[in-house]
Design a protein around this motif. Sequence first.
Motif, PDB file in Angstrom:
ATOM      1  N   GLY A   1       0.771  -1.230   0.000  1.00  0.00           N
ATOM      2  CA  GLY A   1       0.000   0.000   0.000  1.00  0.00           C
ATOM      3  C   GLY A   1       0.802   1.279   0.000  1.00  0.00           C
ATOM      4  N   GLY A   2       2.111   1.160   0.099  1.00  0.00           N
ATOM      5  CA  GLY A   2       2.935   2.361   0.052  1.00  0.00           C
ATOM      6  C   GLY A   2       2.963   2.962  -1.341  1.00  0.00           C
ATOM      7  N   GLY A   3       3.531   4.147  -1.427  1.00  0.00           N
ATOM      8  CA  GLY A   3       3.630   4.801  -2.726  1.00  0.00           C
ATOM      9  C   GLY A   3       3.948   6.268  -2.586  1.00  0.00           C
ATOM     10  N   LEU A   4       3.769   6.979  -3.671  1.00  0.00           N
ATOM     11  CA  LEU A   4       4.030   8.413  -3.736  1.00  0.00           C
ATOM     12  C   LEU A   4       2.702   9.158  -3.674  1.00  0.00           C
ATOM     13  N   VAL A   5       2.627  10.134  -2.798  1.00  0.00           N
ATOM     14  CA  VAL A   5       1.405  10.910  -2.644  1.00  0.00           C
ATOM     15  C   VAL A   5       1.775  12.356  -2.369  1.00  0.00           C
ATOM     16  N   GLN A   6       0.913  13.262  -2.767  1.00  0.00           N
ATOM     17  CA  GLN A   6       1.158  14.681  -2.498  1.00  0.00           C
ATOM     18  C   GLN A   6       0.787  15.017  -1.064  1.00  0.00           C
ATOM     19  N   ALA A   7       1.405  16.063  -0.561  1.00  0.00           N
ATOM     20  CA  ALA A   7       1.078  16.526   0.783  1.00  0.00           C
ATOM     21  C   ALA A   7      -0.426  16.795   0.891  1.00  0.00           C
ATOM     22  N   GLY A   8      -0.981  16.378   2.020  1.00  0.00           N
ATOM     23  CA  GLY A   8      -2.412  16.495   2.227  1.00  0.00           C
ATOM     24  C   GLY A   8      -3.200  15.283   1.775  1.00  0.00           C
ATOM     25  N   GLY A   9      -2.547  14.388   1.081  1.00  0.00           N
ATOM     26  CA  GLY A   9      -3.213  13.199   0.575  1.00  0.00           C
ATOM     27  C   GLY A   9      -3.296  12.086   1.592  1.00  0.00           C
ATOM     28  N   SER A  10      -3.778  10.933   1.125  1.00  0.00           N
ATOM     29  CA  SER A  10      -4.010   9.794   2.010  1.00  0.00           C
ATOM     30  C   SER A  10      -3.447   8.518   1.396  1.00  0.00           C
ATOM     31  N   LEU A  11      -3.101   7.607   2.276  1.00  0.00           N
ATOM     32  CA  LEU A  11      -2.702   6.264   1.881  1.00  0.00           C
ATOM     33  C   LEU A  11      -3.223   5.281   2.912  1.00  0.00           C
ATOM     34  N   ARG A  12      -3.442   4.063   2.460  1.00  0.00           N
ATOM     35  CA  ARG A  12      -3.828   2.994   3.369  1.00  0.00           C
ATOM     36  C   ARG A  12      -2.850   1.845   3.217  1.00  0.00           C
ATOM     37  N   LEU A  13      -2.129   1.573   4.282  1.00  0.00           N
ATOM     38  CA  LEU A  13      -1.198   0.459   4.289  1.00  0.00           C
ATOM     39  C   LEU A  13      -1.880  -0.786   4.846  1.00  0.00           C
ATOM     40  N   SER A  14      -1.475  -1.925   4.325  1.00  0.00           N
ATOM     41  CA  SER A  14      -1.970  -3.207   4.821  1.00  0.00           C
ATOM     42  C   SER A  14      -0.799  -4.088   5.204  1.00  0.00           C
ATOM     43  N   CYS A  15      -1.032  -4.954   6.144  1.00  0.00           N
ATOM     44  CA  CYS A  15      -0.016  -5.923   6.566  1.00  0.00           C
ATOM     45  C   CYS A  15      -0.724  -7.249   6.800  1.00  0.00           C
ATOM     46  N   VAL A  16      -0.349  -8.247   6.018  1.00  0.00           N
ATOM     47  CA  VAL A  16      -0.958  -9.562   6.132  1.00  0.00           C
ATOM     48  C   VAL A  16       0.005 -10.490   6.862  1.00  0.00           C
ATOM     49  N   ALA A  17      -0.523 -11.196   7.853  1.00  0.00           N
ATOM     50  CA  ALA A  17       0.283 -12.140   8.636  1.00  0.00           C
ATOM     51  C   ALA A  17       0.017 -13.560   8.169  1.00  0.00           C
ATOM     52  N   SER A  18       1.067 -14.376   8.257  1.00  0.00           N
ATOM     53  CA  SER A  18       0.968 -15.737   7.737  1.00  0.00           C
ATOM     54  C   SER A  18       0.319 -16.705   8.714  1.00  0.00           C
ATOM     55  N   ARG A  19       0.255 -16.323   9.969  1.00  0.00           N
ATOM     56  CA  ARG A  19      -0.144 -17.276  10.996  1.00  0.00           C
ATOM     57  C   ARG A  19      -1.636 -17.193  11.289  1.00  0.00           C
ATOM     58  N   ARG A  20      -2.267 -18.336  11.426  1.00  0.00           N
ATOM     59  CA  ARG A  20      -3.700 -18.367  11.690  1.00  0.00           C
ATOM     60  C   ARG A  20      -4.027 -17.884  13.095  1.00  0.00           C
ATOM     61  N   THR A  21      -3.025 -17.897  13.995  1.00  0.00           N
ATOM     62  CA  THR A  21      -3.260 -17.409  15.352  1.00  0.00           C
ATOM     63  C   THR A  21      -2.974 -15.919  15.450  1.00  0.00           C
ATOM     64  N   PHE A  22      -3.207 -15.223  14.384  1.00  0.00           N
ATOM     65  CA  PHE A  22      -2.973 -13.779  14.290  1.00  0.00           C
ATOM     66  C   PHE A  22      -3.584 -13.026  15.457  1.00  0.00           C
ATOM     67  N   SER A  23      -4.744 -13.446  15.911  1.00  0.00           N
ATOM     68  CA  SER A  23      -5.443 -12.728  16.978  1.00  0.00           C
ATOM     69  C   SER A  23      -4.710 -12.827  18.318  1.00  0.00           C
ATOM     70  N   TRP A  24      -3.699 -13.681  18.433  1.00  0.00           N
ATOM     71  CA  TRP A  24      -2.937 -13.778  19.677  1.00  0.00           C
ATOM     72  C   TRP A  24      -1.893 -12.669  19.782  1.00  0.00           C
ATOM     73  N   TYR A  25      -1.693 -11.925  18.691  1.00  0.00           N
ATOM     74  CA  TYR A  25      -0.597 -10.977  18.619  1.00  0.00           C
ATOM     75  C   TYR A  25      -1.104  -9.540  18.625  1.00  0.00           C
ATOM     76  N   ALA A  26      -0.454  -8.712  19.414  1.00  0.00           N
ATOM     77  CA  ALA A  26      -0.634  -7.278  19.254  1.00  0.00           C
ATOM     78  C   ALA A  26       0.217  -6.848  18.057  1.00  0.00           C
ATOM     79  N   MET A  27      -0.216  -5.799  17.383  1.00  0.00           N
ATOM     80  CA  MET A  27       0.448  -5.362  16.160  1.00  0.00           C
ATOM     81  C   MET A  27       0.832  -3.892  16.260  1.00  0.00           C
ATOM     82  N   GLY A  28       1.887  -3.557  15.555  1.00  0.00           N
ATOM     83  CA  GLY A  28       2.326  -2.172  15.553  1.00  0.00           C
ATOM     84  C   GLY A  28       2.832  -1.746  14.183  1.00  0.00           C
ATOM     85  N   TRP A  29       2.827  -0.447  13.978  1.00  0.00           N
ATOM     86  CA  TRP A  29       3.451   0.150  12.801  1.00  0.00           C
ATOM     87  C   TRP A  29       4.575   1.070  13.275  1.00  0.00           C
ATOM     88  N   PHE A  30       5.708   0.947  12.611  1.00  0.00           N
ATOM     89  CA  PHE A  30       6.870   1.782  12.887  1.00  0.00           C
ATOM     90  C   PHE A  30       7.339   2.359  11.566  1.00  0.00           C
TER      91      PHE A  30
END
Length: 124
Positions: A8-37
């Motif tokens: 979901g990354g890319g080039l955008v002008q100031a004031g614009g919007s982007l939506r990043l996604s992160c897909v996890a491989s593990r089915r127990t995804f709900s056991w994990y807290a997640m963060g963006w850095f």
Amino acid sequence: QVQLVESGGGLVQAGGSLRLSCVASRRTFSWYAMGWFRQAPGKEREFVVAINWSGGSTTSADFVKGRFTISRDNDKNTVYLEMNSLKPEDTAVYYCAARRRIGANPAGETYDYWGQGTQVTVSS
């Protein structure tokens, strides 16, 4: 082991919007807290926002100031980062991370798995 893949990354002008996604491989995804850095050129990695296992609690860096929103869909093993009102200083590689705890946490050293990152560039 958990593999994380950002998109979901890319080039955008100031004031614009982007939506990043992160897909996890593990089915127990709900056991994990997640963060963006993020890491800008020549700077250290910094915390952006995190979410607990259920999506019911989040914590964010001051510079987010309501511009960024994290959410998750445990049925899809996916966490999202909605970024609005983007500024040139938001330019960085954005990383998704998972920690084997249910609570959100801003400390990068508490995260166990990291994605490869996705580039976000905001032009002025």
